[in-house]
Write an enzyme that holds these catalytic residues in place. Sequence first.
Site, PDB file in Angstrom:
ATOM      1  N   ALA A  14       0.817  -1.210   0.000  1.00 21.65           N
ATOM      2  CA  ALA A  14       0.000   0.000   0.000  1.00 21.65           C
ATOM      3  C   ALA A  14       0.850   1.259   0.000  1.00 21.65           C
ATOM      4  O   ALA A  14       0.598   2.194  -0.768  1.00 21.65           O
ATOM      5  CB  ALA A  14      -0.940  -0.008   1.205  1.00 21.65           C
ATOM      6  N   HIS A 470      -2.167 -13.967   5.441  1.00 17.72           N
ATOM      7  CA  HIS A 470      -3.161 -13.008   4.989  1.00 17.72           C
ATOM      8  C   HIS A 470      -3.741 -12.181   6.140  1.00 17.72           C
ATOM      9  O   HIS A 470      -4.935 -11.937   6.189  1.00 17.72           O
ATOM     10  CB  HIS A 470      -4.296 -13.728   4.256  1.00 17.72           C
ATOM     11  CG  HIS A 470      -3.898 -14.326   2.961  1.00 17.72           C
ATOM     12  ND1 HIS A 470      -4.732 -15.176   2.241  1.00 17.72           N
ATOM     13  CD2 HIS A 470      -2.764 -14.212   2.227  1.00 17.72           C
ATOM     14  CE1 HIS A 470      -4.120 -15.555   1.128  1.00 17.72           C
ATOM     15  NE2 HIS A 470      -2.924 -14.990   1.108  1.00 17.72           N
TER      16      HIS A 470
END
Length: 532
Positions: A14, A470
């Site tokens: 990100a 995850h």
Amino acid sequence: MLVYDYIIVGAGTAGATLAARLSENPTCNVLVLEGGGSDRNLWLKLPVGYYKSIYNTTFSHLYRSEPDQGINGRKMDCPRGRVIGGSSSINGLIYIRGQHEDFDDWAKLGADGWDYESVLPHFRSLETYAGEPSQFRGSYGPLHVSDLRNKNAACDAWLDAAQASGLPRNADFNGETTHGIGGYQLTLRGRWRDSSATAFLKPAMKRANLTVKLRAHVTGITFEGRRATGVSFRQNGQDHTVNATTEVILCGGAVQTPQLLQLSGIGPVDLLKEHGINLRHAAPEVGENLQDHIQMRTIVELSQRGVSLNDHVRNPFRLAQMGLDWLINGAGPLSVGAGQVGGAIKTKYAKDDRPDVQLFVMPLSVDKPGKPLHKYPGFTTSFWQCHPESRGQIQIGTTDPFADPKIRMNYFGVQHDLDVTLEGLKVVREIYQQPEFRELWSREVIPGNTHRTDEDLKTAIRANATTVYHLVGTCRMGKDETAVVDPNLRVQGVEGLRVVDASVMPRIPSANTNSATYMIAEKAAQMIKDGN
């Protein structure tokens, strides 16, 4: 004191994407602080190199969870990328967005503007897909996505067996549906891995208005009243403070972002009081809502030599052939990621006609990445429950910003998660027994033929299940007052502070989370540019 418009904490999936997009405005000065170092290493470039890098402490922060009752008291490894590109530089390269309904669920949970129709343009804008064009795919984005480039007879037989068991073929899991079986797509640029560093950050670093500092560990957020004004960080043993005139943006991921918020006085009141931290804003959900996919691996021993990669890596002629195929064609076993083929299936527990189990198949077997492949010709089918209901938490255990927080995963804390995983195991075994695949293998190694009853299989799952890396959800976005960030990803209760990473996901996507993390950054960049 140095001053920037935006300070971005973390150059991961990100952070690198966001920094590149914000610095497209030449009047905007952006600083990126990354705790890790450079990605100049062959194992970070070679697609199959994730086997070497994901547990390498040079590139990965090896967090470990607290003992977890759901997996027999085991501590789970939780490696996170500690290098520019973050986990996109060390992951298995799989590029899959998840089900359309995953994002509609986000909107229903209060993340206004994050439904599938709203996020699709951002998925499209970040990628260049090498396959057939469609309304679902992008053709002009910085991140390159490629179809599978390796053929394997055992994987082809598995696909035939899965189809014989009733599963449809699916040519594009990022298209109309994830349901069905087929080949996985990978983040590949030519023959090399494409990460947020190579696709976004490095090209942007040529701009004079973007500054990237490596091995700069952020230790806290500075405030004036309720407004975030900058951050403190340590680099090369020296402490520094920098200011942001517009925003501080946390992109540290699902572990480090809640840790930094808690250390800076934003979090659960009792936790902060316990550690003597002055309360900046009472935010009880900082560090809560932790989610992960936990996979069960099944392994069979193939009866024919020369099909499994376990055999190939011990044959110098096959190794040479693999190297040439990759060097000349950018294809073959060296071009693969964490799964060659697989798909999404529906068990008897599936709700709303949505797949609830994801399958990943590789013509090899290994205890875990970084370990030698098994000496026998192994073949692996891994799978996980798409929509786990169990929730964990992340909490600081000390005020030392260099100490790891306490990670409590709470795997199988909800019985439904174990029930779905059990059904997934039964489906995988059914595929193995189809005539199209049954003649290829001689014995089931994991869980093994001695595990026949449901209770036996549940015991095997608790003993063998592992993370898929995850971790998401620990700074949930929503419009209710207990959400950590609002739908524009602004931290509630303070000003000038935003979170842009996987921690904002209200609910984990059904498949791998890296693609959705890219999308979050892409959408966030547009919101910030629009003044939202």
